[in-house]
Design a protein around this motif. Structure first.
Motif, PDB file in Angstrom:
ATOM      1  N   PHE A 170       0.834  -1.205   0.000  1.00  0.00           N
ATOM      2  CA  PHE A 170       0.000   0.000   0.000  1.00  0.00           C
ATOM      3  C   PHE A 170       0.869   1.256   0.000  1.00  0.00           C
ATOM      4  CE2 PHE A 170      -2.315   3.375   2.202  1.00  0.00           C
ATOM      5  CZ  PHE A 170      -3.511   3.403   1.501  1.00  0.00           C
ATOM      6  N   THR A 171       1.908   1.278   0.828  1.00  0.00           N
ATOM      7  CA  THR A 171       2.800   2.441   0.910  1.00  0.00           C
ATOM      8  C   THR A 171       3.531   2.671  -0.408  1.00  0.00           C
ATOM      9  OG1 THR A 171       3.116   2.076   3.284  1.00  0.00           O
ATOM     10  CG2 THR A 171       4.736   3.458   2.153  1.00  0.00           C
ATOM     11  N   ILE A 172       4.024   1.614  -1.015  1.00  0.00           N
ATOM     12  CA  ILE A 172       4.747   1.737  -2.290  1.00  0.00           C
ATOM     13  C   ILE A 172       3.841   2.317  -3.372  1.00  0.00           C
ATOM     14  CG2 ILE A 172       5.803   0.412  -4.169  1.00  0.00           C
ATOM     15  CD1 ILE A 172       6.907  -1.489  -2.029  1.00  0.00           C
ATOM     16  N   LEU A 173       2.618   1.828  -3.443  1.00  0.00           N
ATOM     17  CA  LEU A 173       1.697   2.300  -4.482  1.00  0.00           C
ATOM     18  C   LEU A 173       1.281   3.755  -4.253  1.00  0.00           C
ATOM     19  CD1 LEU A 173      -0.547  -0.863  -4.965  1.00  0.00           C
ATOM     20  CD2 LEU A 173       1.231  -0.003  -6.492  1.00  0.00           C
ATOM     21  N   VAL A 174       1.020   4.112  -3.004  1.00  0.00           N
ATOM     22  CA  VAL A 174       0.610   5.490  -2.705  1.00  0.00           C
ATOM     23  C   VAL A 174       1.753   6.461  -2.987  1.00  0.00           C
ATOM     24  CG1 VAL A 174      -0.047   7.067  -0.862  1.00  0.00           C
ATOM     25  CG2 VAL A 174      -1.179   4.865  -1.059  1.00  0.00           C
ATOM     26  N   ALA A 214       3.256  -0.974 -11.513  1.00  0.00           N
ATOM     27  CA  ALA A 214       2.225  -0.810 -10.478  1.00  0.00           C
ATOM     28  C   ALA A 214       1.135  -1.891 -10.513  1.00  0.00           C
ATOM     29  CB  ALA A 214       1.602   0.585 -10.585  1.00  0.00           C
ATOM     30  N   PRO A 215       0.619  -2.277 -11.697  1.00  0.00           N
ATOM     31  CA  PRO A 215      -0.407  -3.338 -11.684  1.00  0.00           C
ATOM     32  C   PRO A 215       0.104  -4.638 -11.083  1.00  0.00           C
ATOM     33  CG  PRO A 215      -0.398  -2.204 -13.796  1.00  0.00           C
ATOM     34  CD  PRO A 215       0.820  -1.736 -13.059  1.00  0.00           C
ATOM     35  N   PHE A 216       1.384  -4.952 -11.299  1.00  0.00           N
ATOM     36  CA  PHE A 216       1.937  -6.200 -10.766  1.00  0.00           C
ATOM     37  C   PHE A 216       2.182  -6.093  -9.260  1.00  0.00           C
ATOM     38  CE2 PHE A 216       3.185  -6.068 -15.243  1.00  0.00           C
ATOM     39  CZ  PHE A 216       2.640  -7.258 -15.681  1.00  0.00           C
ATOM     40  N   VAL A 217       2.553  -4.901  -8.792  1.00  0.00           N
ATOM     41  CA  VAL A 217       2.674  -4.701  -7.345  1.00  0.00           C
ATOM     42  C   VAL A 217       1.309  -4.872  -6.690  1.00  0.00           C
ATOM     43  CG1 VAL A 217       3.299  -3.069  -5.529  1.00  0.00           C
ATOM     44  CG2 VAL A 217       4.655  -3.170  -7.619  1.00  0.00           C
ATOM     45  N   GLY A 218       0.277  -4.284  -7.301  1.00  0.00           N
ATOM     46  CA  GLY A 218      -1.077  -4.477  -6.797  1.00  0.00           C
ATOM     47  C   GLY A 218      -1.499  -5.930  -6.856  1.00  0.00           C
ATOM     48  N   LEU A 219      -1.098  -6.631  -7.926  1.00  0.00           N
ATOM     49  CA  LEU A 219      -1.431  -8.049  -8.053  1.00  0.00           C
ATOM     50  C   LEU A 219      -0.757  -8.871  -6.955  1.00  0.00           C
ATOM     51  CD1 LEU A 219      -2.793 -10.295  -9.667  1.00  0.00           C
ATOM     52  CD2 LEU A 219      -0.736 -10.411 -11.097  1.00  0.00           C
ATOM     53  N   LEU A 253      -8.907  -6.921  -3.007  1.00  0.00           N
ATOM     54  CA  LEU A 253      -9.563  -6.043  -3.976  1.00  0.00           C
ATOM     55  C   LEU A 253      -9.012  -4.618  -3.886  1.00  0.00           C
ATOM     56  CD1 LEU A 253     -13.258  -7.281  -3.622  1.00  0.00           C
ATOM     57  CD2 LEU A 253     -11.616  -7.820  -5.438  1.00  0.00           C
ATOM     58  N   ILE A 254      -8.715  -4.169  -2.667  1.00  0.00           N
ATOM     59  CA  ILE A 254      -8.150  -2.832  -2.496  1.00  0.00           C
ATOM     60  C   ILE A 254      -6.808  -2.729  -3.212  1.00  0.00           C
ATOM     61  CG2 ILE A 254      -7.121  -1.270  -0.792  1.00  0.00           C
ATOM     62  CD1 ILE A 254      -9.335  -2.161   1.154  1.00  0.00           C
ATOM     63  N   MET A 255      -5.969  -3.743  -3.068  1.00  0.00           N
ATOM     64  CA  MET A 255      -4.657  -3.727  -3.712  1.00  0.00           C
ATOM     65  C   MET A 255      -4.773  -3.754  -5.233  1.00  0.00           C
ATOM     66  SD  MET A 255      -2.651  -3.320  -1.299  1.00  0.00           S
ATOM     67  CE  MET A 255      -2.691  -3.448   0.482  1.00  0.00           C
ATOM     68  N   THR A 256      -5.716  -4.507  -5.743  1.00  0.00           N
ATOM     69  CA  THR A 256      -5.937  -4.532  -7.195  1.00  0.00           C
ATOM     70  C   THR A 256      -6.347  -3.157  -7.712  1.00  0.00           C
ATOM     71  OG1 THR A 256      -6.646  -6.839  -7.090  1.00  0.00           O
ATOM     72  CG2 THR A 256      -7.245  -5.608  -9.058  1.00  0.00           C
ATOM     73  N   ALA A 257      -7.313  -2.549  -7.030  1.00  0.00           N
ATOM     74  CA  ALA A 257      -7.790  -1.231  -7.453  1.00  0.00           C
ATOM     75  C   ALA A 257      -6.689  -0.186  -7.335  1.00  0.00           C
ATOM     76  CB  ALA A 257      -9.000  -0.825  -6.615  1.00  0.00           C
ATOM     77  N   LEU A 258      -5.933  -0.230  -6.252  1.00  0.00           N
ATOM     78  CA  LEU A 258      -4.873   0.761  -6.044  1.00  0.00           C
ATOM     79  C   LEU A 258      -3.776   0.627  -7.095  1.00  0.00           C
ATOM     80  CD1 LEU A 258      -3.894   3.076  -4.316  1.00  0.00           C
ATOM     81  CD2 LEU A 258      -2.799   1.417  -2.788  1.00  0.00           C
ATOM     82  N   GLY A 259      -3.465  -0.608  -7.482  1.00  0.00           N
ATOM     83  CA  GLY A 259      -2.474  -0.804  -8.540  1.00  0.00           C
ATOM     84  C   GLY A 259      -2.910  -0.171  -9.846  1.00  0.00           C
ATOM     85  N   LEU A 260      -4.189  -0.304 -10.187  1.00  0.00           N
ATOM     86  CA  LEU A 260      -4.710   0.308 -11.415  1.00  0.00           C
ATOM     87  C   LEU A 260      -4.777   1.830 -11.299  1.00  0.00           C
ATOM     88  CD1 LEU A 260      -7.576  -2.211 -12.243  1.00  0.00           C
ATOM     89  CD2 LEU A 260      -5.323  -2.053 -13.314  1.00  0.00           C
ATOM     90  N   ILE A 261      -5.205   2.313 -10.122  1.00  0.00           N
ATOM     91  CA  ILE A 261      -5.296   3.763  -9.910  1.00  0.00           C
ATOM     92  C   ILE A 261      -3.922   4.409 -10.025  1.00  0.00           C
ATOM     93  CG2 ILE A 261      -5.772   5.527  -8.159  1.00  0.00           C
ATOM     94  CD1 ILE A 261      -8.062   3.742  -7.177  1.00  0.00           C
ATOM     95  N   THR A 262      -2.880   3.695  -9.637  1.00  0.00           N
ATOM     96  CA  THR A 262      -1.514   4.218  -9.726  1.00  0.00           C
ATOM     97  C   THR A 262      -0.983   4.138 -11.151  1.00  0.00           C
ATOM     98  OG1 THR A 262      -1.087   3.530  -7.447  1.00  0.00           O
ATOM     99  CG2 THR A 262       0.830   3.995  -8.821  1.00  0.00           C
ATOM    100  N   ALA A 263      -1.279   3.045 -11.846  1.00  0.00           N
ATOM    101  CA  ALA A 263      -0.687   2.810 -13.163  1.00  0.00           C
ATOM    102  C   ALA A 263      -1.314   3.670 -14.262  1.00  0.00           C
ATOM    103  CB  ALA A 263      -0.813   1.334 -13.533  1.00  0.00           C
ATOM    104  N   VAL A 264      -2.632   3.783 -14.251  1.00  0.00           N
ATOM    105  CA  VAL A 264      -3.315   4.469 -15.356  1.00  0.00           C
ATOM    106  C   VAL A 264      -2.907   5.939 -15.469  1.00  0.00           C
ATOM    107  CG1 VAL A 264      -5.559   5.203 -16.234  1.00  0.00           C
ATOM    108  CG2 VAL A 264      -5.240   2.862 -15.431  1.00  0.00           C
ATOM    109  N   PRO A 265      -2.920   6.738 -14.390  1.00  0.00           N
ATOM    110  CA  PRO A 265      -2.478   8.131 -14.523  1.00  0.00           C
ATOM    111  C   PRO A 265      -1.018   8.247 -14.954  1.00  0.00           C
ATOM    112  CG  PRO A 265      -3.687   7.828 -12.474  1.00  0.00           C
ATOM    113  CD  PRO A 265      -3.436   6.474 -13.025  1.00  0.00           C
ATOM    114  N   ALA A 266      -0.167   7.315 -14.492  1.00  0.00           N
ATOM    115  CA  ALA A 266       1.251   7.371 -14.863  1.00  0.00           C
ATOM    116  C   ALA A 266       1.420   7.156 -16.365  1.00  0.00           C
ATOM    117  CB  ALA A 266       2.045   6.322 -14.080  1.00  0.00           C
ATOM    118  N   VAL A 267       0.692   6.212 -16.926  1.00  0.00           N
ATOM    119  CA  VAL A 267       0.784   5.940 -18.365  1.00  0.00           C
ATOM    120  C   VAL A 267       0.242   7.120 -19.172  1.00  0.00           C
ATOM    121  CG1 VAL A 267      -0.058   4.474 -20.235  1.00  0.00           C
ATOM    122  CG2 VAL A 267       0.694   3.447 -18.085  1.00  0.00           C
TER     123      VAL A 267
END
Length: 253
Positions: free
Chosen positions: A31-35, A141-146, A179-193
């Protein structure tokens, strides 16, 4: 069998904070890494946008008044001290001044062109700084969330095995955490891309303008001021430049 910690009346025992507390060090680290990655990505987006916008505004100033000056030194004086366009002009003028100091001289136009090209490339490198981080976050990020998802599901299976049955109370926390980790991984990855692609496109447009300006400066220097772009000049100035460029050209006022 462990039971969920009693929650205060009205509180959600399966919210984000309880899920992280129950998830332990691994979930909290993911969670900390993704945030942090999301926060840094947003910072890079806004800082690079401001940097790009400054150069775009500088380009408008160049088109408006730079080439109407009598010489490059006067023209450079009209630009901001830290302007990317002024850096190109200053490096070109410095190379022209130092050309006679070379012990094994090369053609002046090649020496000046090399200096201007290096200056332009350094500006491009500065503009591109931070973009690799966005690309990395978008890819990883998606793989970290995964990974956080896998840990949550694993913990849910452990609880099911310990309880002997798949009760909601046993698996709600770990599954919610997954589920939180999955969503957070996507929330982090999409804006970055999206930020990476957008900034990369703007960098390309800016560098095209800088390369064109560098070519104009080089042409001006090796022609002793006889060759300059037409924009920023009055009709009388355009006619004067065209007439003096070769001695035979004429233009219509």
């Amino acid at each position: 069998m462990t039971t969920p910690t009693a929650a205060a009346p009205g509180a959600n025992p399966y919210g984000l904070i309880p899920a992280l507390k129950e998830g332990g060090l691994i979930s909290q680290s993911v969670f900390t890494i993704l945030v942090l990655s999301l926060a840094i990505s947003i910072f890079i987006l806004f800082s690079k946008w401001l940097e790009q916008q400054r150069i775009i505004n500088q380009a408008k100033k160049v088109r408006g008044s730079f080439w109407s000056s009598p010489n490059l030194r006067d023209a450079a004086g009209k630009l901001d001290k830290n302007s990317a366009y002024r850096q190109i002009v200053d490096d070109g003028l410095l190379a022209e001044e130092q050309h006679h100091l070379l012990t094994d001289p090369i053609d002046q136009h090649e020496w000046v062109q090399s200096s201007i090209s290096r200056s332009t490339a350094s500006i491009g490198a500065k503009l591109s700084s931070g973009l690799p981080f966005l690309a990395t976050v978008g890819s990883v990020a998606p793989f970290v969330g995964l990974f956080g998802t896998v840990v949550g599901i694993y913990r849910a299976l452990i609880k099911i095995g310990a309880a002997g049955q798949a009760s909601i109370d046993a698996v709600a926390g770990p599954v919610g955490e997954a589920l939180i980790m999955t969503a957070l991984g996507l929330i982090t990855a999409v804006p970055a891309v999206l930020a990476y692609n957008w900034l990369l496109r703007r960098n390309k447009v800016i560098m095209e303008g800088l390369f064109a300006f560098a070519n104009d400066v080089h042409g001006y220097m090796v022609s002793e001021g006889k060759v300059r772009p037409a924009y920023g000049l009055t009709k009388a100035g355009q006619a004067k430049v065209a007439t003096t460029a070769s001695g035979v050209q004429t233009t219509k006022a």
